[in-house]
Design an enzyme around this catalytic site. Structure first.
Site, PDB file in Angstrom:
ATOM      1  N   LEU A  82      44.612  36.438  46.441  1.00 54.83           N
ATOM      2  CA  LEU A  82      44.417  37.100  45.158  1.00 54.83           C
ATOM      3  C   LEU A  82      42.951  36.945  44.775  1.00 54.83           C
ATOM      4  O   LEU A  82      42.302  35.958  45.140  1.00 54.83           O
ATOM      5  CB  LEU A  82      45.297  36.471  44.076  1.00 54.83           C
ATOM      6  N   ASP A  83      42.432  37.919  44.030  1.00 61.40           N
ATOM      7  CA  ASP A  83      41.063  37.801  43.539  1.00 61.40           C
ATOM      8  C   ASP A  83      40.941  36.582  42.634  1.00 61.40           C
ATOM      9  O   ASP A  83      41.923  36.119  42.036  1.00 61.40           O
ATOM     10  CB  ASP A  83      40.659  39.054  42.754  1.00 61.40           C
ATOM     11  N   ARG A  84      39.726  36.089  42.507  1.00 62.04           N
ATOM     12  CA  ARG A  84      39.466  34.935  41.649  1.00 62.04           C
ATOM     13  C   ARG A  84      39.936  35.194  40.226  1.00 62.04           C
ATOM     14  O   ARG A  84      40.522  34.330  39.576  1.00 62.04           O
ATOM     15  CB  ARG A  84      37.968  34.610  41.661  1.00 62.04           C
TER      16      ARG A  84
ATOM     17  N   SER B 242      42.220  37.377  39.246  1.00 61.68           N
ATOM     18  CA  SER B 242      43.634  37.760  39.164  1.00 61.68           C
ATOM     19  C   SER B 242      44.514  36.524  39.018  1.00 61.68           C
ATOM     20  O   SER B 242      44.083  35.390  39.240  1.00 61.68           O
ATOM     21  CB  SER B 242      44.041  38.544  40.412  1.00 61.68           C
TER      22      SER B 242
ATOM     23  N   ARG C 211      42.286  47.371  42.368  1.00 59.12           N
ATOM     24  CA  ARG C 211      41.228  47.610  41.384  1.00 59.12           C
ATOM     25  C   ARG C 211      40.503  48.924  41.661  1.00 59.12           C
ATOM     26  O   ARG C 211      40.211  49.699  40.740  1.00 59.12           O
ATOM     27  CB  ARG C 211      40.253  46.432  41.404  1.00 59.12           C
TER      28      ARG C 211
END
Length: 371
Positions: free
Chosen positions: A124-126, A128, A248
């Site tokens: 997961l993105d930082r 998110s 995104r």
């Protein structure tokens, strides 16, 4: 911040004259063993909330507080997998300057008796939040990598395993600025990576058909969850491929509705949206929506009412095969008397993670706070 004076003789007298015995602590004062400090509740709560907002680690070796914090994130674990509810702003994969990444801290603090800690299977993105899947053994990690790979998978003799693989799904909830033209659909937009003018910053974009950059197929299913309120709409997103920043970019460029808090791919829309807030009209009655501002200061913690909202992207639901059960069956090492236990275990596992506080506030503003 004050300290009790030590000139009172007994505890009863000290308790009776507590207010008179408190004095302000000097900045250069050296504390003695047994000294009692009085800290206002508001200050103490602020320190605690900051402490556990993200993991405040400066080394690869977490302390007792950090281990307790990490273990509170664990939603489920068995002999094959571990599921965590990742908070926002916690990095997943660390490099040299990042010591408090999830992979490093989980390896050090979440072994639970295994020789090694769990390993990342997807990321997961930082910014998110939500469900993070990790494998605990080499066999389970191999199965999970195979499960989430984009290559064509050959079916195995086990019908139950094949069915469970087909039912595997990840569902994200996101709050976007604007509203898609269609209420639901499938985005098929390949992605490529480009370097910006500084020669260092990497950006993911939708690949141009005639472009020379290497591209990867990216597919996302989406569904509108409700009406557009104050210029924002809740979406459910199901990625069928696992590309970097796929959701995104698909929201910002393919749908034209960037995710709230995504300033990398939606800065221009954010600047217009913040300057021109609006309240849309209810479709059936034609009356405008009215939102009640919730009490308290929580609205400033990254929700849509704060000056700089946090990213509103959350991995909410995950359905996947019961890896532990299928590994035990396929290995042939289980005993006959355990057959009944295996048959009672489900073939599929389903997990749902609650949203982080900033998204809960935004959700309440746009659902239960509607009048």
């Amino acid at each position: 911040v004050q300290m009790e004076c030590s000139d009172l003789s007994n505890s009863a007298e000290r308790e009776h004259d507590k207010r008179q015995s408190l004095r302000k602590i000097n900045p250069n004062e050296v504390m003695e063993v047994g000294a009692k400090i009085h800290v206002p509740v508001s200050v103490a709560e602020t320190k605690i909330s900051k402490r556990f907002n993200v993991i405040p680690s400066g080394t690869l070796y977490p302390n007792a507080d950090e281990i307790e914090y990490l273990q509170r994130l664990v939603m489920y674990k068995d002999s094959a997998i571990m599921i965590l509810n990742k908070p926002p702003k916690l990095p997943i994969k660390g490099n040299l300057p990042v010591h408090n990444s999830m992979d490093a801290l989980a390896a050090a603090a979440l072994s639970y008796g295994f020789e090694e800690g769990p390993k990342l299977v997807h990321r997961l993105d930082r910014e998110s939040s939500g469900l993070l899947l990790m494998g605990r053994t080499k066999e389970s990690i191999a199965r999970l990598h195979w499960l989430f790979s984009d290559t064509n998978k050959t079916k195995l003799p086990s019908k139950a395993w094949n069915y469970a693989c087909e039912a595997t799904v990840q569902r994200y909830w996101a709050l976007v600025i604007g509203s898609p033209k269609e209420k639901q659909g499938v985005i098929r937009a390949p992605l490529s990576k480009v370097l910006l003018k500084d020669g260092k910053t990497e950006r993911v974009v939708i690949a141009h058909p005639a472009g020379i950059e290497a591209s990867q197929d990216a597919i996302t299913e989406y569904r509108v969850l409700g009406p557009t309120i104050n210029g924002c709409t809740w979406l459910e997103l199901c990625p069928l491929t696992g590309r970097k920043h796929q959701l995104r970019v698909h929201c910002a460029e393919a749908l034209g509705t960037p995710i709230v808090g995504d300033y990398k791919y939606g800065w221009y829309v954010h600047s217009k949206w913040k300057q021109m807030p609006r309240v849309d009209f209810e479709q059936t009655t034609g009356k405008p929506y009215k939102m009640r501002r919730p009490a308290g200061l929580d609205v400033q913690k990254g929700s849509v009412l704060s000056k700089v909202p946090l990213l509103h992207l959350h991995c909410r639901e995950l359905i996947l095969p019961n890896i532990a059960k299928f590994l035990e069956v396929s290995s042939g090492r289980h005993q006959t008397n355990k057959q009944s236990d295996l048959s009672s275990k489900p073939d599929l596992l389903r997990f749902v993670a609650p949203m982080p506080s900033h998204m809960k506030i935004s959700w309440n503003l746009m659902s239960s706070y509607l009048v």
